[in-house]
Design a protein around this motif. Sequence first.
Motif, PDB file in Angstrom:
ATOM      1  N   GLU A   1      16.673  -7.250   9.288  1.00 16.73           N
ATOM      2  CA  GLU A   1      15.830  -8.403   8.993  1.00 16.73           C
ATOM      3  C   GLU A   1      14.618  -8.414   9.920  1.00 16.73           C
ATOM      4  N   LYS A   2      14.907  -8.119  11.211  1.00 14.28           N
ATOM      5  CA  LYS A   2      13.807  -8.075  12.170  1.00 14.28           C
ATOM      6  C   LYS A   2      12.831  -6.966  11.820  1.00 14.28           C
ATOM      7  N   ALA A   3      13.391  -5.836  11.396  1.00 12.11           N
ATOM      8  CA  ALA A   3      12.538  -4.690  11.053  1.00 12.11           C
ATOM      9  C   ALA A   3      11.614  -5.033   9.887  1.00 12.11           C
ATOM     10  N   LEU A   4      12.141  -5.810   8.948  1.00 12.72           N
ATOM     11  CA  LEU A   4      11.327  -6.174   7.798  1.00 12.72           C
ATOM     12  C   LEU A   4      10.166  -7.069   8.225  1.00 12.72           C
ATOM     13  N   PHE A   5      10.474  -8.053   9.089  1.00 11.74           N
ATOM     14  CA  PHE A   5       9.392  -8.889   9.636  1.00 11.74           C
ATOM     15  C   PHE A   5       8.326  -8.026  10.289  1.00 11.74           C
ATOM     16  N   PHE A   6       8.809  -7.116  11.082  1.00 13.27           N
ATOM     17  CA  PHE A   6       7.906  -6.258  11.827  1.00 13.27           C
ATOM     18  C   PHE A   6       7.027  -5.425  10.870  1.00 13.27           C
ATOM     19  N   ALA A   7       7.715  -4.886   9.815  1.00 13.38           N
ATOM     20  CA  ALA A   7       6.991  -4.035   8.856  1.00 13.38           C
ATOM     21  C   ALA A   7       5.947  -4.855   8.108  1.00 13.38           C
ATOM     22  N   LEU A   8       6.322  -6.066   7.697  1.00 11.33           N
ATOM     23  CA  LEU A   8       5.374  -6.913   6.976  1.00 11.33           C
ATOM     24  C   LEU A   8       4.181  -7.262   7.865  1.00 11.33           C
ATOM     25  N   ASP A   9       4.472  -7.592   9.122  1.00  9.34           N
ATOM     26  CA  ASP A   9       3.377  -7.923  10.051  1.00  9.34           C
ATOM     27  C   ASP A   9       2.453  -6.730  10.229  1.00  9.34           C
ATOM     28  N   GLY A  10       3.075  -5.553  10.270  1.00  3.46           N
ATOM     29  CA  GLY A  10       2.266  -4.359  10.469  1.00  3.46           C
ATOM     30  C   GLY A  10       1.440  -4.009   9.234  1.00  3.46           C
ATOM     31  N   ALA A  11       2.028  -4.191   8.047  1.00  2.00           N
ATOM     32  CA  ALA A  11       1.352  -3.768   6.819  1.00  2.00           C
ATOM     33  C   ALA A  11       0.247  -4.737   6.419  1.00  2.00           C
ATOM     34  N   GLN A  12       0.479  -6.028   6.707  1.00  2.00           N
ATOM     35  CA  GLN A  12      -0.421  -7.055   6.186  1.00  2.00           C
ATOM     36  C   GLN A  12      -1.900  -6.797   6.493  1.00  2.00           C
ATOM     37  N   PRO A  13      -2.255  -6.563   7.774  1.00  2.00           N
ATOM     38  CA  PRO A  13      -3.687  -6.348   8.056  1.00  2.00           C
ATOM     39  C   PRO A  13      -4.255  -5.129   7.334  1.00  2.00           C
ATOM     40  N   LYS A  14      -3.410  -4.090   7.209  1.00  2.00           N
ATOM     41  CA  LYS A  14      -3.898  -2.894   6.509  1.00  2.00           C
ATOM     42  C   LYS A  14      -4.179  -3.212   5.039  1.00  2.00           C
ATOM     43  N   ILE A  15      -3.243  -3.950   4.454  1.00  2.00           N
ATOM     44  CA  ILE A  15      -3.411  -4.312   3.043  1.00  2.00           C
ATOM     45  C   ILE A  15      -4.639  -5.207   2.880  1.00  2.00           C
ATOM     46  N   ASP A  16      -4.761  -6.180   3.783  1.00  2.00           N
ATOM     47  CA  ASP A  16      -5.910  -7.099   3.690  1.00  2.00           C
ATOM     48  C   ASP A  16      -7.223  -6.335   3.764  1.00  2.00           C
ATOM     49  N   ALA A  17      -7.270  -5.381   4.720  1.00  2.00           N
ATOM     50  CA  ALA A  17      -8.510  -4.619   4.880  1.00  2.00           C
ATOM     51  C   ALA A  17      -8.802  -3.801   3.631  1.00  2.00           C
ATOM     52  N   ALA A  18      -7.753  -3.172   3.104  1.00  2.00           N
ATOM     53  CA  ALA A  18      -7.943  -2.339   1.902  1.00  2.00           C
ATOM     54  C   ALA A  18      -8.399  -3.198   0.739  1.00  2.00           C
ATOM     55  N   MET A  19      -7.781  -4.380   0.597  1.00  2.00           N
ATOM     56  CA  MET A  19      -8.146  -5.254  -0.514  1.00  2.00           C
ATOM     57  C   MET A  19      -9.589  -5.738  -0.370  1.00  2.00           C
ATOM     58  N   ALA A  20      -9.976  -5.992   0.879  1.00  2.00           N
ATOM     59  CA  ALA A  20     -11.343  -6.473   1.103  1.00  2.00           C
ATOM     60  C   ALA A  20     -12.346  -5.434   0.635  1.00  2.00           C
ATOM     61  N   SER A  21     -11.987  -4.161   0.778  1.00  2.00           N
ATOM     62  CA  SER A  21     -12.928  -3.131   0.335  1.00  2.00           C
ATOM     63  C   SER A  21     -12.541  -2.588  -1.039  1.00  2.00           C
ATOM     64  N   GLU A  22     -11.653  -3.305  -1.718  1.00  2.00           N
ATOM     65  CA  GLU A  22     -11.232  -2.953  -3.077  1.00  2.00           C
ATOM     66  C   GLU A  22     -10.677  -1.535  -3.164  1.00  2.00           C
ATOM     67  N   ASP A  23     -10.057  -1.112  -2.063  1.00  2.00           N
ATOM     68  CA  ASP A  23      -9.440   0.211  -2.065  1.00  2.00           C
ATOM     69  C   ASP A  23      -7.963   0.026  -2.392  1.00  2.00           C
ATOM     70  N   PHE A  24      -7.691  -0.017  -3.705  1.00  2.00           N
ATOM     71  CA  PHE A  24      -6.332  -0.359  -4.136  1.00  2.00           C
ATOM     72  C   PHE A  24      -5.336   0.737  -3.800  1.00  2.00           C
ATOM     73  N   GLY A  25      -5.811   1.970  -3.760  1.00  2.00           N
ATOM     74  CA  GLY A  25      -4.946   3.082  -3.404  1.00  2.00           C
ATOM     75  C   GLY A  25      -4.441   2.912  -1.978  1.00  2.00           C
ATOM     76  N   ALA A  26      -5.374   2.553  -1.077  1.00  2.00           N
ATOM     77  CA  ALA A  26      -4.991   2.375   0.319  1.00  2.00           C
ATOM     78  C   ALA A  26      -4.045   1.177   0.450  1.00  2.00           C
ATOM     79  N   ALA A  27      -4.313   0.123  -0.312  1.00  2.00           N
ATOM     80  CA  ALA A  27      -3.452  -1.049  -0.251  1.00  2.00           C
ATOM     81  C   ALA A  27      -2.038  -0.680  -0.677  1.00  2.00           C
ATOM     82  N   MET A  28      -1.941   0.089  -1.733  1.00  2.00           N
ATOM     83  CA  MET A  28      -0.619   0.467  -2.211  1.00  2.00           C
ATOM     84  C   MET A  28       0.035   1.423  -1.229  1.00  2.00           C
ATOM     85  N   GLY A  29      -0.786   2.247  -0.566  1.00  2.00           N
ATOM     86  CA  GLY A  29      -0.251   3.150   0.449  1.00  2.00           C
ATOM     87  C   GLY A  29       0.379   2.344   1.581  1.00  2.00           C
TER      88      GLY A  29
END
Lengths: 686, 306
Positions: free
Chosen positions: A607-635
């Motif tokens: 459960e802790k690992a999932l929190f950690f993973a979500l916290d880690g992924a979120q900024p990357k996804i946000d950045a990718a979405m901001a630049s409309e790089d859907f491939g990177a977001a999905m990555g």
Amino acid sequence: MPDLLIELFSEEIPARMQARAAQDLKRMVTDGLVEAGLTYASAGAFHTPRRLALSVEGLSEASRDTVEERKGPRTDAPEKALEGFLRSTGLTKDQLEIRDEKKGQAYFARITHEGRPAETIVAEVLTAAIRNFPWPKSMRWGAGDLRWVRPLHSILCILSDEQGARVVPMEVDGIAAGDSTRGHRFMGPDAFSVTSFEDYEAKLKRGCVLLRADERAETIWSEASSQAFAQGLELVEDRGLLDEVAGLVEWPVVLMGEIGADFLDLPPEVLQTSMKEHQKFFSVRDPKSGKITRFVTVANIETRDHGATILAGNGKVLSARLADAKFFWENDLREVREHGLEGMAAGLSNVTFHNRLGSQSDRIARIAALAREIAPQVSADADDAEQAAKVAKADLRSEMVGEFPELQGLMGRYYAQAQGLKPEIAAAAQEHYQPLGPSDAVPAAPVSVAVALADKLDTLAGFWAIDEKPTGSKDPFALRRAALGVIRLVLSNGLRLKLRDLIAAADDRASADDLLSFFHDRLKVHLRAEGIPHDVIDACIAMPGNDDLTLLVARAEALAAFLKTEDGENLTQGFKRANNILTQAETKDGVEYSYGADAKFAESAEEKALFFALDGAQPKIDAAMASEDFGAAMGAMASLRAPIDAFFEAVQVNADNQLLRRNRLNLLSRIRTTCGAVADLTKIEG
Amino acid sequence: MTDAPRSFQEIILRLQSYWASKGCAVLQPYDMEVGAGTFHPATTLRALGSNHWAAAYVQPSRRPTDGRYGENPNRLQHYYQYQVIIKPSPPDLQELYLGSLRAIGIDPTLHDIRFVEDDWESPTLGAWGLGWEVWCDGMEVSQFTYFQQVGGHDCRPVSGELTYGLERLAMYVLGVDHVMEMPFNDPDAPIALKYGDVFRQTEEEYSRHNFDTATTEMLLRHFEDAEAECAKILSAPAEDPRTGKRIVMAHPAYDQAIKASHLFNLLDARGVISVTERQAYIGRVRALAKACADAFVTTEAGGAAA
């Protein structure tokens, strides 16, 4: 093993139907033979304007005996049942077998079907094929009831082996099969009989008929090319015309003639179109000047004057046609010089586009206004786009287009050039109609793109406004093609347009939502052809900004690629599991769990690992979405797959402890939100 | 092999005697304005029903939109068609047709004669058939059609119909480039007349009339009148009160359909019919033709038991 030869000899079969018909004959006959228990080694189909032929080699002499076993009534069944069974099988009681069954004994019949000779089967199969032949259009003639593409005159049907040839006895609507046929209508009209396929093909050739269409096409092409070459010229390639002409003759005779000097200044497209459409002539080009200077006609006969009369006649017909074309061309040029294309377009006010959408002039005014609005969004100059739209359809009033509708646009371009308009504007006259079909080129020049989009959007919004949408197979205004045109224009130029706004600008009476969903349907068809499944597109259509087709397709492509990976597939499963549990809980509890889960309530390592993973992924996804790089977001989402899987493996969401349960549901909500950034994964099937 | 004809009328005369020799009744033109020989009741109506039929005739035809003031070498608003109709279509109709070309001096072994797919359809007659346009050295010289339906009725037996565009065919045979230059009668006749001597002025007059002066309100009114009259004629009871006989007035009704069709052509030439209205008008004429066909097949000539 005999060989089978069939020929169906008729009056002239339309060129466009011949090849398909020969294949249909082959399919129907060979399928029928095989179904009736015969085998064969090989089969070939042939066609000329007056005949379909089929050669089947190595046919079995007869079908084999077959034994059918049929179960009858039980031995203790009433006598009546047995009588019925005997009647239906044609056997007597002592010919039946009695066998032990699970629940007592039953009668069994063994019925032997004797094999049948090939003749009988061929006669049946060919009769059925003729009677059920799938011609695109067929007809009756005389007082008969048979349908064929044109009157059927004779049937040749023989089986031949070492002993010789024998006619297969059969008759269709009064036409009895025989072993004879005829050659060329004029050069070999007498009937002759044949004994085999080789004999048939050879005698046809002697009767001035080339049986094979590819041989006729080859003869035409090589003879025409060499005649052109001998004059230092080249034949303009036209495969469609070659196939058509090969279907118009049994004995091709190539004749090359000159185009009168008066006509050599006509645009080459005009010459080519006139010659091809009206006369089925090939064009011959001077490679040095690029001009069309001669024509090639293909006659169906050799004459004692070596084609001189034929060539003279054809030349005369061509001159009359081209005199018309030249007359139109000169009149049009005069009109353009005196009044400009705008003047030519003025007459369009008298031409109704649609009684509820006004005249062609009204339509052009709308397209011009819309083109002006679109221009800045496609990097086109607004004044140019507007002017181009105003003159782009002027050639509909030209005499040349009146005669050759297929030259619309192209003539506009010539006339715009003659008027001295900017090249971009002249090009738009031709290109704004494009793309016409799924394989037609898509314009890239900005002014052309602006006018092409405005034209199609005006049509679509207009017909939507008056509720004349396509239904089923009915699409009289070609609205599906227009929508596909818009889609291809947007995608191939990578345009970022808000279609909703443009629809509203085109006609505010049209329901933008409804028209947009029409676009989405066409887009699905288009993308499916490119291998993107419909559920992927649905998942992306569900996202905001779905009227920006470039954005929509970028999402869909990224999602489709992602789903092909193992991470993608598993993440989708994980997402769905999270979503299902969450949705059930939300329905049951009547609340929405979206308050934000707190990592401090996480119990297990997973459960802790999932929190950690979500916290880690979120900024990357946000950045990718901001630049409309859907491939990177999905990555970035892919990195969640393992923690999510592990979480579901180890943790029970619906814990007894309500605090833990709530926190976990809120955690699932984060999964749902995070994984739903690019597309609505609930729409993904499987 | 006959020698070459020398005038327009000789070609017509040869066609007349050729088809007469093949057993056709040589009829005269129908005395109304029609767009094509097919409109003659000898074709349209006689193609219906089971009675056998063989007829040939010249039919003056009018296509107002084709008027060119007599200036265009090939286009005329008034021209002649030669029409042959045989029911049931004989098995050697193609050969018979080729014989007619020989009769007017076209030797099929010297020319390139071709049967090129051309499905015929007359939306105003509710009729269609399959066949060809016949090409001679790249020029269309005839239409060759096996009628499948007329006025919405299946044709049983099927009629074979041949239509020759006489001016174009004759120009080719006579080697003339401009229709107005074509010899109408024998060029050596004491008073030799060319086609233009007979028709140049009328082409001019009718072109002006058709394009610019025909009164459209009147044409529209007459169209409606013809439509109403056709319906009225057909709605009369079959039994004639005067004679006590059964007299279905299919032909008088059909005259009104012909009228409506020609009025529509004139309105079209005046440019007052929009693209969408066009379909509606064609549909109205077709409804008339169909009603007449429905009536005709109930008559003796239409194959109903007497």
